[in-house]
Write a protein that holds these residues in place. Structure first.
Motif, PDB file in Angstrom:
ATOM      1  N   UNK A  77      42.974  29.371  54.479  1.00  0.00           N
ATOM      2  CA  UNK A  77      43.065  31.084  54.532  1.00  0.00           C
ATOM      3  C   UNK A  77      44.119  31.427  53.772  1.00  0.00           C
ATOM      4  N   UNK A  78      43.970  32.642  52.890  1.00  0.00           N
ATOM      5  CA  UNK A  78      45.032  33.118  51.927  1.00  0.00           C
ATOM      6  C   UNK A  78      44.898  34.522  52.287  1.00  0.00           C
ATOM      7  N   UNK A  79      46.233  35.030  52.402  1.00  0.00           N
ATOM      8  CA  UNK A  79      46.246  36.562  52.516  1.00  0.00           C
ATOM      9  C   UNK A  79      47.248  37.168  51.608  1.00  0.00           C
ATOM     10  N   UNK A  80      47.088  38.415  51.238  1.00  0.00           N
ATOM     11  CA  UNK A  80      48.228  39.085  50.560  1.00  0.00           C
ATOM     12  C   UNK A  80      47.865  40.466  50.368  1.00  0.00           C
ATOM     13  N   UNK A  81      48.443  41.192  49.466  1.00  0.00           N
ATOM     14  CA  UNK A  81      48.196  42.673  49.148  1.00  0.00           C
ATOM     15  C   UNK A  81      47.778  42.969  47.725  1.00  0.00           C
ATOM     16  N   UNK A  82      47.093  43.919  47.356  1.00  0.00           N
ATOM     17  CA  UNK A  82      46.450  44.387  46.215  1.00  0.00           C
ATOM     18  C   UNK A  82      46.575  45.749  45.768  1.00  0.00           C
ATOM     19  N   UNK A  83      46.211  46.172  44.529  1.00  0.00           N
ATOM     20  CA  UNK A  83      45.992  47.384  44.347  1.00  0.00           C
ATOM     21  C   UNK A  83      45.183  47.723  43.326  1.00  0.00           C
ATOM     22  N   UNK A  84      44.220  48.516  43.445  1.00  0.00           N
ATOM     23  CA  UNK A  84      43.202  48.961  42.056  1.00  0.00           C
ATOM     24  C   UNK A  84      43.979  50.242  41.497  1.00  0.00           C
ATOM     25  N   UNK A  85      43.930  50.058  40.156  1.00  0.00           N
ATOM     26  CA  UNK A  85      44.533  50.858  39.208  1.00  0.00           C
ATOM     27  C   UNK A  85      43.895  52.387  39.379  1.00  0.00           C
ATOM     28  N   UNK A  86      44.636  53.406  38.672  1.00  0.00           N
ATOM     29  CA  UNK A  86      44.116  54.602  38.837  1.00  0.00           C
ATOM     30  C   UNK A  86      42.773  54.691  38.272  1.00  0.00           C
ATOM     31  N   UNK A  87      42.093  55.577  38.638  1.00  0.00           N
ATOM     32  CA  UNK A  87      40.585  56.079  38.080  1.00  0.00           C
ATOM     33  C   UNK A  87      40.700  57.180  37.096  1.00  0.00           C
ATOM     34  N   UNK A  88      40.021  56.814  36.059  1.00  0.00           N
ATOM     35  CA  UNK A  88      40.154  57.778  34.890  1.00  0.00           C
ATOM     36  C   UNK A  88      38.742  58.481  34.753  1.00  0.00           C
ATOM     37  N   UNK A  89      37.628  57.975  35.563  1.00  0.00           N
ATOM     38  CA  UNK A  89      36.249  58.626  35.864  1.00  0.00           C
ATOM     39  C   UNK A  89      36.023  58.938  37.307  1.00  0.00           C
ATOM     40  N   UNK A  90      35.036  59.709  37.325  1.00  0.00           N
ATOM     41  CA  UNK A  90      34.880  60.148  38.824  1.00  0.00           C
ATOM     42  C   UNK A  90      34.215  58.775  39.476  1.00  0.00           C
ATOM     43  N   UNK A  91      33.532  58.075  38.923  1.00  0.00           N
ATOM     44  CA  UNK A  91      33.252  56.718  39.664  1.00  0.00           C
ATOM     45  C   UNK A  91      33.682  55.375  38.602  1.00  0.00           C
ATOM     46  N   UNK A  92      34.796  54.791  38.887  1.00  0.00           N
ATOM     47  CA  UNK A  92      35.035  53.693  38.179  1.00  0.00           C
ATOM     48  C   UNK A  92      34.478  52.106  38.693  1.00  0.00           C
ATOM     49  N   UNK A  93      33.808  51.592  37.914  1.00  0.00           N
ATOM     50  CA  UNK A  93      33.402  50.377  38.204  1.00  0.00           C
ATOM     51  C   UNK A  93      34.367  49.180  38.191  1.00  0.00           C
ATOM     52  N   UNK A  94      34.899  48.317  39.152  1.00  0.00           N
ATOM     53  CA  UNK A  94      35.927  47.420  39.241  1.00  0.00           C
ATOM     54  C   UNK A  94      35.169  46.134  39.355  1.00  0.00           C
ATOM     55  N   UNK A  95      35.737  45.027  39.245  1.00  0.00           N
ATOM     56  CA  UNK A  95      35.346  43.607  39.526  1.00  0.00           C
ATOM     57  C   UNK A  95      36.718  43.051  40.098  1.00  0.00           C
ATOM     58  N   UNK A  96      36.319  42.367  41.207  1.00  0.00           N
ATOM     59  CA  UNK A  96      37.545  41.409  41.859  1.00  0.00           C
ATOM     60  C   UNK A  96      37.154  40.130  41.440  1.00  0.00           C
ATOM     61  N   UNK A  97      37.904  39.348  40.878  1.00  0.00           N
ATOM     62  CA  UNK A  97      37.909  38.060  40.407  1.00  0.00           C
ATOM     63  C   UNK A  97      38.812  36.981  41.353  1.00  0.00           C
ATOM     64  N   UNK A  98      38.263  36.200  42.055  1.00  0.00           N
ATOM     65  CA  UNK A  98      38.830  35.413  43.147  1.00  0.00           C
ATOM     66  C   UNK A  98      39.252  34.064  42.182  1.00  0.00           C
ATOM     67  N   UNK A  99      40.102  33.407  41.836  1.00  0.00           N
ATOM     68  CA  UNK A  99      40.372  32.316  41.261  1.00  0.00           C
ATOM     69  C   UNK A  99      41.193  31.460  42.227  1.00  0.00           C
ATOM     70  N   UNK A 100      40.772  30.153  42.222  1.00  0.00           N
ATOM     71  CA  UNK A 100      41.270  29.167  43.191  1.00  0.00           C
ATOM     72  C   UNK A 100      41.734  28.018  42.264  1.00  0.00           C
ATOM     73  N   UNK A 101      43.208  27.540  42.623  1.00  0.00           N
ATOM     74  CA  UNK A 101      43.611  26.392  41.940  1.00  0.00           C
ATOM     75  C   UNK A 101      43.310  25.283  42.693  1.00  0.00           C
ATOM     76  N   UNK A 102      42.840  24.301  42.252  1.00  0.00           N
ATOM     77  CA  UNK A 102      42.243  23.043  42.921  1.00  0.00           C
ATOM     78  C   UNK A 102      43.028  21.696  42.104  1.00  0.00           C
ATOM     79  N   UNK A 103      42.789  20.430  42.938  1.00  0.00           N
ATOM     80  CA  UNK A 103      43.349  19.400  42.272  1.00  0.00           C
ATOM     81  C   UNK A 103      42.478  19.200  40.779  1.00  0.00           C
ATOM     82  N   UNK A 104      41.132  19.766  40.898  1.00  0.00           N
ATOM     83  CA  UNK A 104      40.146  19.223  39.826  1.00  0.00           C
ATOM     84  C   UNK A 104      40.336  20.520  38.724  1.00  0.00           C
TER      85      UNK A 104
END
Length: 167
Positions: free
Chosen positions: A126-153
C-alpha cells in the motif's frame, strides 16, 4: 593635423548580438524539450492496459499486471478531480513486491509538462502520497494517470484515463 579614427563599434543596431541572443534562446528551448522527453521516457516500463473502463472521479480503478499481480489506483477527490487541487493518491499492489511507486499525470492530447509524484509505502502493498493535475487550457482536458511500479524484475505499470472540467 592629426586624423581621428572612427570608433571600432558602429553606433547602429547591434544585429550580431541580437542573433547570438536568439540562437542561445533557441538552443535553450531545444535542450529543455529534449530533457523533458528524456524524463518522460517509458521504454523501460512494461505496460499493461487497465482491465476495464472506470471513473476515477467516483471510484478506484484496477489493472491486472499480466499473470503477476494487480494494482488498484484511487484518487480521493470527493466526487471530482479538479486542476491545481492537491489530491490524495493511493495505490494498492497485490501479487507484486513493489519497492517504489510513482504516478504521472500526463495530457492525452497535448504535452502539458511533467507531473510526476512519488508515493510512500505506509503498509505492505500500500502506497500513499499527494499529486496535482496541471492547469486546464480547454473547457475539458483529457488526462492520463500512469502508475509505475519499481520491482526486482524491472518497472511495470498501467494507466487510467480521466477528464478534468475547467471550473
Amino acid at each position: 593635423m592629426k586624423m581621428i579614427s572612427k570608433p571600432a563599434h558602429p553606433a547602429g543596431f547591434p544585429v550580431l548580438r541580437v542573433l547570438i541572443l536568439v540562437t542561445g534562446l533557441a538552443l535553450a528551448a531545444c535542450a529543455w524539450y529534449a530533457f523533458a522527453h528524456w524524463l518522460h521516457r517509458d521504454s523501460d516500463v512494461t505496460w499493461f492496459p487497465p482491465t476495464s473502463s472506470c471513473n476515477l472521479h467516483a471510484a478506484p480503478c484496477t489493472a491486472t499486471l499480466g499473470d503477476v499481480g494487480r494494482i488498484t489506483f484511487n484518487v480521493q477527490a470527493n466526487g471530482r478531480i479538479d486542476a491545481l487541487e492537491i489530491l490524495p493518491l493511493e495505490v494498492e499492489v497485490d501479487g507484486v513486491a513493489a519497492t517504489q511507486v510513482e504516478v504521472d499525470f500526463i495530457g492525452r492530447d497535448m504535452d502539458l509538462g511533467l507531473h510526476r509524484f512519488a508515493l510512500s509505502a505506509d503498509a505492505p502493498g500500500r502506497f500513499q502520497g499527494q499529486g496535482q493535475v496541471g492547469i486546464c487550457t480547454q473547457s475539458v482536458m483529457p488526462w492520463r494517470a500512469r502508475v509505475i511500479l519499481q520491482t526486482a524484475e524491472g518497472k511495470v505499470g498501467s494507466w487510467f484515463d480521466f477528464d478534468v472540467i475547467r471550473s
